[in-house]
Design a protein around this motif. Sequence first.
Motif, PDB file in Angstrom:
ATOM      1  N   GLY A   1       4.673   8.720   4.293  1.00 33.24           N
ATOM      2  CA  GLY A   1       5.547   7.711   3.573  1.00 33.24           C
ATOM      3  C   GLY A   1       6.692   7.963   3.043  1.00 33.24           C
ATOM      4  N   ARG A   2       6.974   9.366   3.099  1.00 31.29           N
ATOM      5  CA  ARG A   2       8.519   9.989   2.642  1.00 31.29           C
ATOM      6  C   ARG A   2       8.932  10.619   3.511  1.00 31.29           C
ATOM      7  NH1 ARG A   2       8.397   8.155  -2.594  1.00 31.29           N
ATOM      8  NH2 ARG A   2       6.527   7.822  -3.493  1.00 31.29           N
ATOM      9  N   PRO A   3      10.136  10.906   3.538  1.00 32.15           N
ATOM     10  CA  PRO A   3      11.033  11.575   4.556  1.00 32.15           C
ATOM     11  C   PRO A   3      10.546  13.063   4.350  1.00 32.15           C
ATOM     12  CG  PRO A   3      12.514  10.104   3.331  1.00 32.15           C
ATOM     13  CD  PRO A   3      11.450   9.828   2.771  1.00 32.15           C
ATOM     14  N   GLU A   4      10.362  13.623   3.345  1.00 30.38           N
ATOM     15  CA  GLU A   4      10.050  15.129   3.185  1.00 30.38           C
ATOM     16  C   GLU A   4       8.578  15.278   3.920  1.00 30.38           C
ATOM     17  OE1 GLU A   4       9.107  13.169  -0.827  1.00 30.38           O
ATOM     18  OE2 GLU A   4      10.918  13.337   0.696  1.00 30.38           O
ATOM     19  N   GLN A   5       7.906  14.323   3.993  1.00 29.49           N
ATOM     20  CA  GLN A   5       6.503  14.600   4.695  1.00 29.49           C
ATOM     21  C   GLN A   5       6.550  14.403   5.988  1.00 29.49           C
ATOM     22  OE1 GLN A   5       4.438  11.319   2.306  1.00 29.49           O
ATOM     23  NE2 GLN A   5       3.499  12.768   0.960  1.00 29.49           N
ATOM     24  N   GLY A   6       7.505  13.843   6.617  1.00 27.42           N
ATOM     25  CA  GLY A   6       7.544  13.455   8.075  1.00 27.42           C
ATOM     26  C   GLY A   6       7.502  12.145   8.564  1.00 27.42           C
ATOM     27  N   MET A   7       8.199  11.161   7.591  1.00 25.45           N
ATOM     28  CA  MET A   7       8.140   9.880   7.704  1.00 25.45           C
ATOM     29  C   MET A   7       8.999   9.336   8.991  1.00 25.45           C
ATOM     30  SD  MET A   7       9.787   6.980   5.224  1.00 25.45           S
ATOM     31  CE  MET A   7      11.471   7.445   5.686  1.00 25.45           C
ATOM     32  N   ASP A   8       9.846   9.935   9.471  1.00 23.90           N
ATOM     33  CA  ASP A   8      10.630   9.531  10.816  1.00 23.90           C
ATOM     34  C   ASP A   8       9.838   9.877  11.772  1.00 23.90           C
ATOM     35  OD1 ASP A   8      13.082   8.789   9.234  1.00 23.90           O
ATOM     36  OD2 ASP A   8      13.865  10.900   9.149  1.00 23.90           O
ATOM     37  N   ALA A   9       9.117  10.906  11.894  1.00 21.48           N
ATOM     38  CA  ALA A   9       7.973  11.454  13.247  1.00 21.48           C
ATOM     39  C   ALA A   9       7.248  10.491  12.980  1.00 21.48           C
ATOM     40  CB  ALA A   9       7.633  12.571  12.708  1.00 21.48           C
ATOM     41  N   ALA A  10       6.678   9.799  12.011  1.00 21.18           N
ATOM     42  CA  ALA A  10       5.738   8.729  11.951  1.00 21.18           C
ATOM     43  C   ALA A  10       6.144   7.453  12.411  1.00 21.18           C
ATOM     44  CB  ALA A  10       5.190   8.520  10.664  1.00 21.18           C
TER      45      ALA A  10
END
Length: 249
Positions: free
Chosen positions: A109-118
């Motif tokens: 749910g956040r960019p640093e967690q991989g949100m764009d890939a999700a």
Amino acid sequence: MDHAQLVGIGIGVGSFAILLLVTFLKTNVILCQPNELLIVAGRQRRQKDGTEVGYRVIRGGRGFKMPILESVARLPLTTIPLSIRVEKAMCAGMIPVTVEGRANVKLAGRPEQGMDAAIERFLGKGPDAVTKTAQQAIEGVLRGVIATASPDAANTNRLDLARRVTEQARIDLSGLGIVLDFFQIQDLSDEQGYLEAIGRKRNAEVLRDAQVAESRADAEARAVSADQKKVARDAEIRAEVAILAEEHQ
């Protein structure tokens, strides 16, 4: 047209305008729940790293979409429980084992967690797609970690094994837009009876050690008792000698 008619027309036009405004706002003002992302697609925007994407993200709260030009999709961030089962995973020594575990995952749910890939991978897809992708990634990591340990070490050090799987799987899943909350090993077994034999051997060793310790304790207790009896007998002899000495004086 008299004044009353003009007033009536004005009221009607005003009411219609208010109705149109309410309908417009209701249609284009979007609300986002805390456990989801709203993906507003249709217009290009530049991200902090300089790349351009055709969407913007709303995480919690409310936003506004341009009618006709933009569309809205929702990406749930709710936790997904997984059942992990790996069969015939080769341990060190080429002994196949079956490992069962459980894990909790969710979409980033956040960019640093991989949100764009999700967003790119799972937008418009159901939770089954997330479940399948996460299971395959975790099972692959689990097989790799199992291959570095003997069956006995893997069975004995399950917490350490789960920690190693969690660390590696989090890295792999992050690239897929998935967050691993936790992973736990529930059972580890083998069809050849190797672990059962190891367990029987270990129980026999524990029983043997207990019996040896008990025998040693009994021997020490008997030795202490003998010493105490000797000390008591020596004291009695000294007392008798002292009495005889006094009688001869």
